[in-house]
Scaffold this motif. Structure first.
Motif, mmCIF file in Angstrom:
data_model
loop_
_atom_site.group_PDB
_atom_site.id
_atom_site.type_symbol
_atom_site.label_atom_id
_atom_site.label_comp_id
_atom_site.label_asym_id
_atom_site.label_seq_id
_atom_site.Cartn_x
_atom_site.Cartn_y
_atom_site.Cartn_z
ATOM 1 N N GLU A 269 0.848 -1.184 0.000
ATOM 2 C CA GLU A 269 0.000 0.000 0.000
ATOM 3 C C GLU A 269 0.889 1.241 0.000
ATOM 4 O OE1 GLU A 269 -4.241 1.365 2.009
ATOM 5 O OE2 GLU A 269 -2.972 -0.108 3.007
ATOM 6 N N ILE A 270 0.684 2.089 -0.986
ATOM 7 C CA ILE A 270 1.474 3.313 -1.118
ATOM 8 C C ILE A 270 0.578 4.525 -0.914
ATOM 9 C CG2 ILE A 270 3.167 2.276 -2.674
ATOM 10 C CD1 ILE A 270 1.679 3.640 -4.997
ATOM 11 N N SER B 31 0.363 9.086 -1.541
ATOM 12 C CA SER B 31 0.847 10.262 -2.267
ATOM 13 C C SER B 31 1.162 11.376 -1.286
ATOM 14 C CB SER B 31 -0.208 10.728 -3.270
ATOM 15 O OG SER B 31 0.011 12.062 -3.671
ATOM 16 N N CYS B 32 2.341 11.980 -1.423
ATOM 17 C CA CYS B 32 2.699 13.122 -0.574
ATOM 18 C C CYS B 32 1.795 14.316 -0.847
ATOM 19 C CB CYS B 32 4.157 13.525 -0.823
ATOM 20 S SG CYS B 32 5.364 12.544 0.080
ATOM 21 N N HIS B 33 1.358 14.461 -2.091
ATOM 22 C CA HIS B 33 0.597 15.648 -2.500
ATOM 23 C C HIS B 33 -0.860 15.573 -2.051
ATOM 24 C CE1 HIS B 33 -0.444 19.159 -4.903
ATOM 25 N NE2 HIS B 33 -1.441 18.469 -5.432
ATOM 26 N N THR B 34 -1.515 14.452 -2.331
ATOM 27 C CA THR B 34 -2.951 14.339 -2.033
ATOM 28 C C THR B 34 -3.228 13.622 -0.718
ATOM 29 O OG1 THR B 34 -3.183 12.220 -3.209
ATOM 30 C CG2 THR B 34 -3.423 14.240 -4.503
ATOM 31 N N GLY B 35 -2.267 12.813 -0.229
ATOM 32 C CA GLY B 35 -2.489 12.053 0.987
ATOM 33 C C GLY B 35 -3.284 10.774 0.784
ATOM 34 N N LYS B 36 -3.758 10.527 -0.424
ATOM 35 C CA LYS B 36 -4.547 9.328 -0.701
ATOM 36 C C LYS B 36 -3.637 8.109 -0.776
ATOM 37 C CE LYS B 36 -8.290 11.618 -3.225
ATOM 38 N NZ LYS B 36 -9.062 11.655 -4.494
ATOM 39 N N SER B 37 -4.197 6.960 -0.418
ATOM 40 C CA SER B 37 -3.423 5.720 -0.448
ATOM 41 C C SER B 37 -4.008 4.762 -1.474
ATOM 42 C CB SER B 37 -3.407 5.070 0.935
ATOM 43 O OG SER B 37 -4.729 4.783 1.371
ATOM 44 N N TYR B 38 -3.157 3.882 -2.014
ATOM 45 C CA TYR B 38 -3.552 2.947 -3.065
ATOM 46 C C TYR B 38 -2.789 1.644 -2.883
ATOM 47 C CZ TYR B 38 -4.625 7.486 -5.193
ATOM 48 O OH TYR B 38 -5.077 8.758 -5.431
ATOM 49 N N GLU B 39 -3.404 0.563 -3.346
ATOM 50 C CA GLU B 39 -2.717 -0.717 -3.383
ATOM 51 C C GLU B 39 -2.037 -0.869 -4.741
ATOM 52 O OE1 GLU B 39 -3.602 -5.541 -3.261
ATOM 53 O OE2 GLU B 39 -5.199 -4.109 -2.783
ATOM 54 N N VAL B 40 -0.762 -1.288 -4.725
ATOM 55 C CA VAL B 40 -0.020 -1.470 -5.971
ATOM 56 C C VAL B 40 -0.568 -2.707 -6.685
ATOM 57 C CG1 VAL B 40 2.235 -1.863 -7.015
ATOM 58 C CG2 VAL B 40 2.036 -0.392 -4.991
ATOM 59 N N LYS B 41 -1.133 -2.499 -7.856
ATOM 60 C CA LYS B 41 -1.735 -3.591 -8.624
ATOM 61 C C LYS B 41 -0.766 -4.185 -9.647
ATOM 62 C CE LYS B 41 -5.872 -3.505 -6.791
ATOM 63 N NZ LYS B 41 -6.393 -4.660 -6.025
ATOM 64 N N SER B 42 0.098 -3.345 -10.191
ATOM 65 C CA SER B 42 1.015 -3.844 -11.222
ATOM 66 C C SER B 42 2.279 -3.008 -11.263
ATOM 67 C CB SER B 42 0.340 -3.835 -12.599
ATOM 68 O OG SER B 42 0.017 -2.515 -12.987
ATOM 69 N N LEU B 43 3.381 -3.672 -11.602
ATOM 70 C CA LEU B 43 4.667 -3.020 -11.821
ATOM 71 C C LEU B 43 5.253 -3.572 -13.110
ATOM 72 C CD1 LEU B 43 6.161 -3.291 -8.215
ATOM 73 C CD2 LEU B 43 5.322 -1.197 -9.285
ATOM 74 N N THR C 194 5.553 12.756 -5.017
ATOM 75 C CA THR C 194 6.368 11.692 -4.430
ATOM 76 C C THR C 194 5.469 10.612 -3.852
ATOM 77 O OG1 THR C 194 8.134 13.255 -3.877
ATOM 78 C CG2 THR C 194 8.143 11.149 -2.714
ATOM 79 N N LEU C 195 5.759 9.359 -4.168
ATOM 80 C CA LEU C 195 5.039 8.224 -3.599
ATOM 81 C C LEU C 195 5.886 7.595 -2.492
ATOM 82 C CD1 LEU C 195 3.738 6.492 -6.877
ATOM 83 C CD2 LEU C 195 2.502 8.085 -5.392
ATOM 84 N N TYR C 196 5.211 7.082 -1.445
ATOM 85 C CA TYR C 196 5.913 6.408 -0.353
ATOM 86 C C TYR C 196 5.015 5.308 0.197
ATOM 87 C CZ TYR C 196 2.936 9.159 2.808
ATOM 88 O OH TYR C 196 1.863 9.707 3.461
ATOM 89 N N LEU C 197 5.576 4.391 0.992
ATOM 90 C CA LEU C 197 4.792 3.316 1.596
ATOM 91 C C LEU C 197 3.949 3.879 2.731
ATOM 92 C CD1 LEU C 197 7.355 0.367 1.769
ATOM 93 C CD2 LEU C 197 5.538 0.728 0.107
ATOM 94 N N LYS C 198 2.670 3.516 2.739
ATOM 95 C CA LYS C 198 1.755 4.056 3.743
ATOM 96 C C LYS C 198 2.193 3.707 5.155
ATOM 97 C CE LYS C 198 -3.114 4.306 5.033
ATOM 98 N NZ LYS C 198 -4.476 3.766 4.806
ATOM 99 N N LYS C 199 2.802 2.534 5.328
ATOM 100 C CA LYS C 199 3.205 2.106 6.671
ATOM 101 C C LYS C 199 4.295 3.001 7.257
ATOM 102 C CE LYS C 199 6.725 -1.212 5.122
ATOM 103 N NZ LYS C 199 7.145 -2.641 5.129
ATOM 104 N N ASN C 200 5.012 3.744 6.411
ATOM 105 C CA ASN C 200 6.048 4.653 6.903
ATOM 106 C C ASN C 200 5.476 5.937 7.482
ATOM 107 O OD1 ASN C 200 8.005 2.813 6.076
ATOM 108 N ND2 ASN C 200 8.223 3.774 4.052
ATOM 109 N N LYS C 201 4.177 6.205 7.189
ATOM 110 C CA LYS C 201 3.393 7.309 7.769
ATOM 111 C C LYS C 201 3.840 8.697 7.314
ATOM 112 C CE LYS C 201 1.992 4.683 11.834
ATOM 113 N NZ LYS C 201 1.951 4.615 13.311
ATOM 114 N N THR C 202 5.118 8.981 7.248
ATOM 115 C CA THR C 202 5.582 10.303 6.811
ATOM 116 C C THR C 202 6.559 10.153 5.653
ATOM 117 O OG1 THR C 202 7.380 10.305 8.415
ATOM 118 C CG2 THR C 202 5.297 11.331 9.092
#
Length: 646
Positions: free
Chosen positions: A264-265, A267-279, A315-323
């Motif tokens: 789960e990642i 967004s720094c800009h919007t704060g919304k979280s998403y599950e990574v479906k494909s890479l 910037t995208l980051y892992l949600k579990k990192n919180k900041t």
């Protein structure tokens, strides 16, 4: 049914007659294709992220094809031309519009290197694509035509790369041409950019000559990305587009850590979280992966519903990192040219609206605002980066969605400093407003100061064309800033010029007076105070909003004269006389009269009945006066289109 064109689909029919590259190219290809590559185990110091930057038609797409063939990413076949240019308009015009990416594997000194080629357009109107591509790069290949030499966009791209502190590998292309002058062009690079001629590579991308040296130079001269795989995941979004089935897809550069499918990642800009479906890596088709690691460039899908959720530079980051500490991104370029877009028939409005919305999803640089016109109906006012951007957008509407829109003449956005408490309050308390529609231009008594956008233009042309070019620039209110002799035959000059004076036909005029040898490039210079006026057009005293224009006060009379003469030719004659007036500040500065149809009402009278004749003439005169007083002038839509069109 709409046909959505995948921006990474390889277009091109493989012909039965196959052109093979030299044997050493094929040996590399066959070796790599037979190996099972584990991409996330390639060390950071064996990754290179680079772009090819060049002026239009200097062979950038051809060199990209050769690099793809050399590394075995695509097969060496005659049908592989402009592989990274997948749009129909790119194939037809021979230009790159949409920046794309391809990940290449190349074996050098017994080790596998991952080379991420981030494609860039060459035309000035798409410099926004270049800027965001360079945000993910550590170096660039500066490609110059050995026949034409340094051009205006070459200069702009060089300084853009230098401003981002990127390492530059200079390459001369087309050395196989009869009129190629590699030594002279290498000297031009030294004169303008202080590039050592001994460092310049000389190649022929068409025939593959020297292309392997380019790959070696990329590995040996360019630095590895400054990435840390042991840190928390952070990735920069530097491009995105919309897929009808998977939503917004993000092209990311992984700066730190790693990301895997299912995580789960946020967004720094919007704060919304998403599950990574494909890479995936792009080669240039998608190659699915389970994870991306620091230093890599790849495609991430996470069920973003709209492209508005995907912000370029975010910037995208892992949600579990919180900041998350946002990565330094870049500021997207603002639209510089605006045009009205209307359906040819109002019944086609929903269809055209849907087509524009879908196309804008894949071109975030276009801005869309609803607009309406009494003559042309409901439509939109669209913002573009330049004239070519506008032309390409219009062509894609026609080709990809079978739409046939009406485009009005392009205009620019003006900055206006208002005065007076009541006037400022009427504009929502904003002392500074921006206006792109001439019909909304405020009157002089409401304004403290007008400002118009200026650009810093660079012109490279033969020395013998200097006189006519100076005359053209002076006519367009340009101010010369610098002049440098590149060599005995060419000169580079820079001008400060109003954007409004160059958006329509400046480039065409420049090419005409230089017999096609001059090149032109510009960059935004900001707003400059200017003496501007709004010119209204009256038909029998009634103002026509669609024909309003903004002009510099020094050109008001000449422009007004041209406009009324054009309208006199285009408006069909009617039963009443039509007065065509161009008005500036309540004063008529030009006028033409369109005569009415003449009808001889006494044609059937014979003999000497003078009383009857006079009575008929009097009735006709009174009828025309009444008609002028109550009748609406019938101006066909075609007239507005012909006056407003580019």
């Amino acid at each position: 049914m709409f046909k959505m064109i995948s921006v990474f689909r390889v277009i091109g029919k493989v012909h039965s007659s196959v052109r093979r590259l030299p044997a050493r190219f094929l040996s590399v290809s066959s070796t790599l294709q037979s190996e099972d590559i584990i991409y996330d185990q390639i060390a950071v110091d064996r990754i290179r992220n680079f772009s090819i930057i060049a002026h239009v038609d200097h062979g950038k797409s051809t060199l990209a094809d050769r690099l793809l063939e050399l590394t075995g990413t695509i097969s060496a076949q005659a049908g592989n031309k402009q592989v990274l240019d997948s749009l129909q308009v790119e194939k037809e015009r021979g230009i790159t519009v949409k920046a794309q990416t391809a990940s290449l594997i190349y074996k050098h000194k017994g080790q596998q290197f991952l080379l991420n080629l981030i494609d860039t357009p060459g035309h000035v109107d798409f410099s926004n694509e270049v800027s965001r591509s360079l945000a993910a790069c550590d170096g660039v290949v500066l490609l110059v035509d050995a026949n034409e030499g340094v051009q205006a966009q070459t200069v702009a791209n060089y300084h853009l790369a230098r401003s981002k502190k990127l390492v530059i590998v200079p390459v001369l292309n087309k050395i196989d041409l009869k009129n190629a002058r590699p030594e002279a062009v290498a000297q031009e690079l030294f004169t303008l950019f202080e590039i050592d001629p001994d460092e310049v590579l000389k190649i022929s991308a068409k025939h593959g000559t020297g292309c392997e040296e380019v790959l070696k130079a990329i590995i040996e001269r360019l630095p590895a990305p400054d990435a840390n795989r042991n840190a928390d995941f952070r990735a920069l979004i530097f491009d995105s587009w919309f897929d009808r089935y998977r939503g917004a897809l993000n092209l990311i550069y992984v700066k730190d850590g790693m990301v895997s499918v299912g995580q789960e990642i946020a967004s720094c800009h919007t704060g919304k979280s998403y599950e990574v479906k494909s890479l995936a890596l792009l080669q240039p088709d998608e190659k699915p992966l389970q994870r991306l690691v620091a230093g890599q460039v790849g495609l991430l899908g996470c069920n973003m519903r709209t492209s508005k959720e995907s912000n370029i530079g975010d910037t995208l980051y892992l949600k579990k990192n919180k900041t998350c500490i946002p990565l330094p991104g870049f500021k997207p370029q603002q639209p510089m040219v605006f045009a009205g877009v209307y359906p040819g028939d109002q019944s086609q409005h929903p269809y055209l609206k849907s087509a524009i919305e879908k196309l804008v999803l894949n071109d975030s640089a276009v801005t869309v605002n609803p607009d309406s016109s009494p003559a042309l109906g409901q439509g939109w006012r669209l913002g573009f980066l330049g004239l070519l951007h506008l032309d390409v957008f219009s062509q894609r509407l026609q080709q990809e969605y079978d739409a046939d829109p009406i485009l009005t003449a392009p205009s620019v956005t003006y900055k206006i400093h208002l005065k007076g408490v009541k006037i400022i309050a009427a504009h929502g308390g904003n002392e500074i407003i921006y206006v792109s529609n001439p019909a909304l231009f405020p009157d002089k008594f409401q304004v403290e100061e007008y400002y118009e956008p200026f650009v810093l233009g660079t012109i490279i042309a033969p020395t013998e064309c200097t006189g006519p070019i100076i005359g053209l620039c002076v006519e367009r209110r340009a101010i010369q800033k610098t002049s440098i002799n590149i060599d005995n035959d060419r000169i580079m000059t820079t001008y400060l010029m109003p954007l409004n004076e160059i958006v329509v036909d400046f480039h065409d005029q420049l090419k005409s007076i230089s017999s096609g040898y001059a090149s032109f490039d510009y960059e935004d210079h900001g707003y400059v105070a200017s003496a501007l006026v709004r010119m209204d057009v009256l038909l029998n005293g009634t103002m026509v909003d669609e024909l309003c224009t903004v002009v510099h006060i020094s050109k008001a009379h000449s422009h007004a004269r041209e406009l009324v003469l054009k309208l006199k030719e285009l408006i069909p004659r009617q039963m009443v006389q039509i007065a065509i007036q161009a008005v500036v500040g309540g004063k008529v500065v030009a006028r033409e009269t369109l005569k009415a149809y003449r009808k001889d009402v006494t044609a059937k009278l014979y003999g000497g009945d003078v009383t009857r004749r006079m009575k008929l003439l009097k009735q006709q005169s009174e009828g025309k006066k009444k008609m002028r007083a109550i009748a609406n002038i019938n101006v066909p839509k075609d007239t507005f289109i012909n006056v407003l069109k580019r």
